[in-house]
Motif scaffolding. Sequence first.
Motif, PDB file in Angstrom:
ATOM      1  N   PRO A 258       0.811  -1.226   0.000  1.00  0.00           N
ATOM      2  CA  PRO A 258       0.000   0.000   0.000  1.00  0.00           C
ATOM      3  C   PRO A 258       0.846   1.278   0.000  1.00  0.00           C
ATOM      4  CG  PRO A 258      -0.831  -1.538   1.641  1.00  0.00           C
ATOM      5  CD  PRO A 258       0.464  -2.087   1.132  1.00  0.00           C
ATOM      6  N   ALA A 259       1.969   1.237   0.719  1.00  0.00           N
ATOM      7  CA  ALA A 259       2.850   2.408   0.741  1.00  0.00           C
ATOM      8  C   ALA A 259       3.474   2.635  -0.630  1.00  0.00           C
ATOM      9  CB  ALA A 259       3.937   2.236   1.796  1.00  0.00           C
ATOM     10  N   VAL A 260       3.889   1.570  -1.285  1.00  0.00           N
ATOM     11  CA  VAL A 260       4.485   1.692  -2.623  1.00  0.00           C
ATOM     12  C   VAL A 260       3.458   2.252  -3.606  1.00  0.00           C
ATOM     13  CG1 VAL A 260       5.466   0.392  -4.548  1.00  0.00           C
ATOM     14  CG2 VAL A 260       6.199  -0.097  -2.215  1.00  0.00           C
ATOM     15  N   ALA A 261       2.212   1.809  -3.481  1.00  0.00           N
ATOM     16  CA  ALA A 261       1.162   2.341  -4.359  1.00  0.00           C
ATOM     17  C   ALA A 261       0.974   3.841  -4.139  1.00  0.00           C
ATOM     18  CB  ALA A 261      -0.141   1.591  -4.108  1.00  0.00           C
ATOM     19  N   LEU A 262       1.073   4.268  -2.892  1.00  0.00           N
ATOM     20  CA  LEU A 262       0.959   5.693  -2.592  1.00  0.00           C
ATOM     21  C   LEU A 262       2.146   6.473  -3.169  1.00  0.00           C
ATOM     22  CD1 LEU A 262      -0.721   7.846  -1.110  1.00  0.00           C
ATOM     23  CD2 LEU A 262       0.656   7.357   0.916  1.00  0.00           C
ATOM     24  N   TYR A 263       3.339   5.915  -3.052  1.00  0.00           N
ATOM     25  CA  TYR A 263       4.537   6.581  -3.590  1.00  0.00           C
ATOM     26  C   TYR A 263       4.453   6.753  -5.097  1.00  0.00           C
ATOM     27  CZ  TYR A 263       6.627   5.129   0.875  1.00  0.00           C
ATOM     28  OH  TYR A 263       6.901   4.895   2.190  1.00  0.00           O
ATOM     29  N   THR A 264       3.936   5.739  -5.779  1.00  0.00           N
ATOM     30  CA  THR A 264       3.861   5.823  -7.239  1.00  0.00           C
ATOM     31  C   THR A 264       2.818   6.838  -7.692  1.00  0.00           C
ATOM     32  OG1 THR A 264       2.337   3.937  -7.318  1.00  0.00           O
ATOM     33  CG2 THR A 264       4.669   3.470  -7.616  1.00  0.00           C
ATOM     34  N   THR A 265       1.863   7.156  -6.827  1.00  0.00           N
ATOM     35  CA  THR A 265       0.861   8.158  -7.161  1.00  0.00           C
ATOM     36  C   THR A 265       1.460   9.559  -7.140  1.00  0.00           C
ATOM     37  OG1 THR A 265      -0.797   6.742  -6.123  1.00  0.00           O
ATOM     38  CG2 THR A 265      -1.449   8.986  -6.600  1.00  0.00           C
ATOM     39  N   PHE A 266       2.320   9.831  -6.156  1.00  0.00           N
ATOM     40  CA  PHE A 266       2.942  11.149  -6.006  1.00  0.00           C
ATOM     41  C   PHE A 266       4.451  11.006  -5.843  1.00  0.00           C
ATOM     42  CE2 PHE A 266      -1.292  11.350  -4.016  1.00  0.00           C
ATOM     43  CZ  PHE A 266      -1.890  12.304  -4.815  1.00  0.00           C
ATOM     44  N   PRO A 267       5.175  10.544  -6.862  1.00  0.00           N
ATOM     45  CA  PRO A 267       6.607  10.268  -6.674  1.00  0.00           C
ATOM     46  C   PRO A 267       7.449  11.501  -6.377  1.00  0.00           C
ATOM     47  CG  PRO A 267       6.013  10.039  -8.980  1.00  0.00           C
ATOM     48  CD  PRO A 267       4.742  10.247  -8.217  1.00  0.00           C
ATOM     49  N   ALA A 268       7.170  12.621  -7.011  1.00  0.00           N
ATOM     50  CA  ALA A 268       8.006  13.812  -6.803  1.00  0.00           C
ATOM     51  C   ALA A 268       7.890  14.319  -5.369  1.00  0.00           C
ATOM     52  CB  ALA A 268       7.604  14.913  -7.782  1.00  0.00           C
ATOM     53  N   GLN A 269       6.675  14.338  -4.846  1.00  0.00           N
ATOM     54  CA  GLN A 269       6.468  14.832  -3.489  1.00  0.00           C
ATOM     55  C   GLN A 269       7.129  13.911  -2.464  1.00  0.00           C
ATOM     56  OE1 GLN A 269       4.140  14.561  -5.840  1.00  0.00           O
ATOM     57  NE2 GLN A 269       3.254  16.589  -6.083  1.00  0.00           N
ATOM     58  N   PHE A 270       6.964  12.601  -2.645  1.00  0.00           N
ATOM     59  CA  PHE A 270       7.566  11.671  -1.697  1.00  0.00           C
ATOM     60  C   PHE A 270       9.086  11.628  -1.830  1.00  0.00           C
ATOM     61  CE2 PHE A 270       3.254   9.952  -1.222  1.00  0.00           C
ATOM     62  CZ  PHE A 270       3.211   9.892   0.151  1.00  0.00           C
ATOM     63  N   ARG A 271       9.596  11.848  -3.030  1.00  0.00           N
ATOM     64  CA  ARG A 271      11.059  11.901  -3.197  1.00  0.00           C
ATOM     65  C   ARG A 271      11.622  13.089  -2.430  1.00  0.00           C
ATOM     66  NH1 ARG A 271      15.015   9.444  -6.932  1.00  0.00           N
ATOM     67  NH2 ARG A 271      16.926  10.216  -6.062  1.00  0.00           N
ATOM     68  N   ALA A 272      10.935  14.221  -2.509  1.00  0.00           N
ATOM     69  CA  ALA A 272      11.383  15.402  -1.769  1.00  0.00           C
ATOM     70  C   ALA A 272      11.307  15.173  -0.260  1.00  0.00           C
ATOM     71  CB  ALA A 272      10.535  16.610  -2.158  1.00  0.00           C
ATOM     72  N   VAL A 273      10.222  14.565   0.203  1.00  0.00           N
ATOM     73  CA  VAL A 273      10.082  14.274   1.636  1.00  0.00           C
ATOM     74  C   VAL A 273      11.176  13.325   2.094  1.00  0.00           C
ATOM     75  CG1 VAL A 273       8.600  13.108   3.330  1.00  0.00           C
ATOM     76  CG2 VAL A 273       7.607  14.745   1.740  1.00  0.00           C
ATOM     77  N   ALA A 274      11.460  12.308   1.287  1.00  0.00           N
ATOM     78  CA  ALA A 274      12.493  11.329   1.650  1.00  0.00           C
ATOM     79  C   ALA A 274      13.864  11.987   1.734  1.00  0.00           C
ATOM     80  CB  ALA A 274      12.513  10.182   0.641  1.00  0.00           C
TER      81      ALA A 274
ATOM     82  N   GLY B  56      13.996   7.498   5.482  1.00  0.00           N
ATOM     83  CA  GLY B  56      14.150   8.286   4.260  1.00  0.00           C
ATOM     84  C   GLY B  56      14.887   7.524   3.170  1.00  0.00           C
ATOM     85  N   SER B  57      15.903   6.760   3.562  1.00  0.00           N
ATOM     86  CA  SER B  57      16.661   5.975   2.583  1.00  0.00           C
ATOM     87  C   SER B  57      15.805   4.882   1.963  1.00  0.00           C
ATOM     88  CB  SER B  57      17.887   5.356   3.243  1.00  0.00           C
ATOM     89  OG  SER B  57      18.784   6.350   3.642  1.00  0.00           O
ATOM     90  N   SER B  58      15.007   4.196   2.776  1.00  0.00           N
ATOM     91  CA  SER B  58      14.169   3.139   2.214  1.00  0.00           C
ATOM     92  C   SER B  58      13.093   3.728   1.309  1.00  0.00           C
ATOM     93  CB  SER B  58      13.555   2.282   3.314  1.00  0.00           C
ATOM     94  OG  SER B  58      12.654   3.016   4.093  1.00  0.00           O
ATOM     95  N   MET B  59      12.526   4.871   1.689  1.00  0.00           N
ATOM     96  CA  MET B  59      11.551   5.528   0.813  1.00  0.00           C
ATOM     97  C   MET B  59      12.212   5.952  -0.495  1.00  0.00           C
ATOM     98  SD  MET B  59       9.389   7.951   3.431  1.00  0.00           S
ATOM     99  CE  MET B  59       8.592   8.862   2.131  1.00  0.00           C
ATOM    100  N   ASN B  60      13.418   6.492  -0.410  1.00  0.00           N
ATOM    101  CA  ASN B  60      14.144   6.921  -1.604  1.00  0.00           C
ATOM    102  C   ASN B  60      14.380   5.771  -2.567  1.00  0.00           C
ATOM    103  OD1 ASN B  60      14.755   9.526  -2.236  1.00  0.00           O
ATOM    104  ND2 ASN B  60      16.485   9.654  -0.849  1.00  0.00           N
ATOM    105  N   SER B  61      14.763   4.630  -2.038  1.00  0.00           N
ATOM    106  CA  SER B  61      15.036   3.470  -2.893  1.00  0.00           C
ATOM    107  C   SER B  61      13.790   3.013  -3.638  1.00  0.00           C
ATOM    108  CB  SER B  61      15.577   2.319  -2.056  1.00  0.00           C
ATOM    109  OG  SER B  61      16.785   2.678  -1.449  1.00  0.00           O
ATOM    110  N   ILE B  62      12.686   2.975  -2.928  1.00  0.00           N
ATOM    111  CA  ILE B  62      11.432   2.542  -3.555  1.00  0.00           C
ATOM    112  C   ILE B  62      10.988   3.536  -4.614  1.00  0.00           C
ATOM    113  CG2 ILE B  62       8.997   2.086  -3.125  1.00  0.00           C
ATOM    114  CD1 ILE B  62       9.905   1.176  -0.294  1.00  0.00           C
TER     115      ILE B  62
END
Length: 105
Positions: A17-33, A66-72
Amino acid sequence: GRDLVSSVFSSLLSSPPAVALYTTFPAQFRAVAEVMVAVGIMMEILAFEWGSSWMIFAGPFLFSIGSSMNSIIRACILQHFAKNNNNADVVLKEANQDKGGKLVG
């Protein structure tokens, strides 16, 4: 202690579910990570300067999450750019561009 807690949270943030959320808003989550990684590093440095025990725990914790979010998120972005089963080529080009960007500034 903190490694176990960090691993559990990283695993939760790597769930489908988290990966699905990341793929919806990748730029925002990349910045947060990236912000989480930077804040985690800064907290760990300042923890020793200020003698703060909670920052010694929280800094690596934020860095790990943050590192694990960045990798995904990076994997999602690279899959988006890959066409016709050329993931290896895309990964190689992205890694070289990333290194070049870090060298240049």
